[in-house]
Design a protein around this motif. Structure first.
Motif, PDB file in Angstrom:
ATOM      1  N   UNK A  73      59.148  29.833  56.675  1.00 50.91           N
ATOM      2  CA  UNK A  73      58.202  29.673  54.872  1.00 50.91           C
ATOM      3  C   UNK A  73      56.542  29.158  55.498  1.00 50.91           C
ATOM      4  N   UNK A  74      56.362  28.064  56.651  1.00 48.34           N
ATOM      5  CA  UNK A  74      55.527  27.824  56.934  1.00 48.34           C
ATOM      6  C   UNK A  74      55.064  28.396  58.611  1.00 48.34           C
ATOM      7  N   UNK A  75      54.231  28.502  59.451  1.00 47.90           N
ATOM      8  CA  UNK A  75      53.663  28.727  60.784  1.00 47.90           C
ATOM      9  C   UNK A  75      51.977  28.096  60.685  1.00 47.90           C
ATOM     10  N   UNK A  76      52.173  27.166  61.520  1.00 47.92           N
ATOM     11  CA  UNK A  76      51.121  26.361  62.144  1.00 47.92           C
ATOM     12  C   UNK A  76      50.495  25.763  63.496  1.00 47.92           C
ATOM     13  N   UNK A  77      49.541  26.591  63.265  1.00 50.78           N
ATOM     14  CA  UNK A  77      48.514  26.781  64.351  1.00 50.78           C
ATOM     15  C   UNK A  77      47.581  24.967  65.108  1.00 50.78           C
TER      16      UNK A  77
ATOM     17  N   UNK B 106      58.444  26.584  60.601  1.00 50.66           N
ATOM     18  CA  UNK B 106      59.157  25.916  59.575  1.00 50.66           C
ATOM     19  C   UNK B 106      59.573  26.606  59.010  1.00 50.66           C
ATOM     20  N   UNK B 107      61.225  27.167  59.078  1.00 49.87           N
ATOM     21  CA  UNK B 107      61.844  28.045  58.122  1.00 49.87           C
ATOM     22  C   UNK B 107      62.042  27.401  57.272  1.00 49.87           C
ATOM     23  N   UNK B 108      62.400  28.812  56.251  1.00 45.80           N
ATOM     24  CA  UNK B 108      63.473  28.428  55.239  1.00 45.80           C
ATOM     25  C   UNK B 108      64.668  27.869  54.962  1.00 45.80           C
ATOM     26  N   UNK B 109      65.384  26.703  54.126  1.00 51.09           N
ATOM     27  CA  UNK B 109      65.420  25.678  54.329  1.00 51.09           C
ATOM     28  C   UNK B 109      67.374  26.555  55.259  1.00 51.09           C
TER      29      UNK B 109
END
Length: 226
Positions: free
Chosen positions: A131-135, A144-147
């Motif tokens: 869902x999100x990958x934050x550097x 953060x993967x999908x639920x």
């Protein structure tokens, strides 16, 4: 010879103090300003260690100055969000809804290979599950993967799990830590009975013994004992 030894010890202790000011971080987790500080301090200390013709104060004063500057900058980063962003930069979203954002990668000079390596280290092999990958500002990737792609938790399954609490060390390599005994409201008599229950007569025979908040004991005997 004695002079060299004393100078080295003083500078060594001073460097340790400077590193402690950076907090409990690994080298890969240092902010750019912290990494620069550690490199400069090491360089400043090396010169008076090797050249005895240079007064020791010529190494100590710059190091203390940098420590004070670091403390001031740390205080400013806590108080000011703008200054924190200027000094430490901001986190960047590099993957959103399963799609890589090339613009963010290029802005941070982060390659696709580095991104894929970080994702693999996080246990992610399929980008479509992200869902999100934050550097982060430390250069590490938070994912953060999908639920529906996350492992189910006990709460998701409607299960009640008893909390074990944080275990603390009572015996470490044969040495009893009496302070931790008191923290758990345990006595030396309890410890002696616990060791006797495991067939151990002396705490020096124990490599590790921990107790959690529920009283659960983890026990490891030294090798070659018994």
């Amino acid at each position: 010879m004695i002079t060299a030894l004393i100078r080295t010890i003083i500078l060594y202790l001073l460097i340790i103090l400077g590193i402690r000011l950076l907090g409990k971080r690994q080298i890969g987790e240092l902010e750019p300003s912290e990494l620069v500080l550690s490199l400069i301090i090491a360089d400043l200390a090396a010169v008076p260690m090797q050249d005895f013709g240079i007064p020791l104060l010529m190494g100590i004063i710059p190091i203390l100055t940098l420590m004070c500057l670091s403390a001031i900058l740390s205080g400013l980063t806590v108080r000011s969000i703008r200054f924190r962003a200027l000094l430490c930069s901001r986190p960047s979203i590099v993957v959103k809804d399963g799609k890589v954002l090339p613009r963010e990668l290029n802005k941070n000079r982060f390659t696709v290979d580095e991104l894929m390596e970080e994702l693999r280290m996080a246990g992610i092999s399929d980008l479509s599950t992200v869902k999100y990958a934050v550097l982060e500002t430390t250069g590490r990737i938070s994912v953060l993967t999908y639920a529906q792609d996350r492992p189910p938790t006990a709460r998701d399954m409607g299960m009640k799990v008893q909390e074990g609490g944080l275990p603390i060390t009572i015996i470490s390599d044969g040495r009893v830590i009496t302070r931790n005994l008191r923290t758990r409201n345990l006595s030396e008599k309890w410890l002696a009975e616990e060791l006797a229950h495991r067939g151990v007569k002396d705490a020096r025979q124990v490599f590790l013994l921990t107790v959690d908040e529920k009283g659960k004991v983890y026990f490891v005997e030294k090798e070659g004992v018994g």
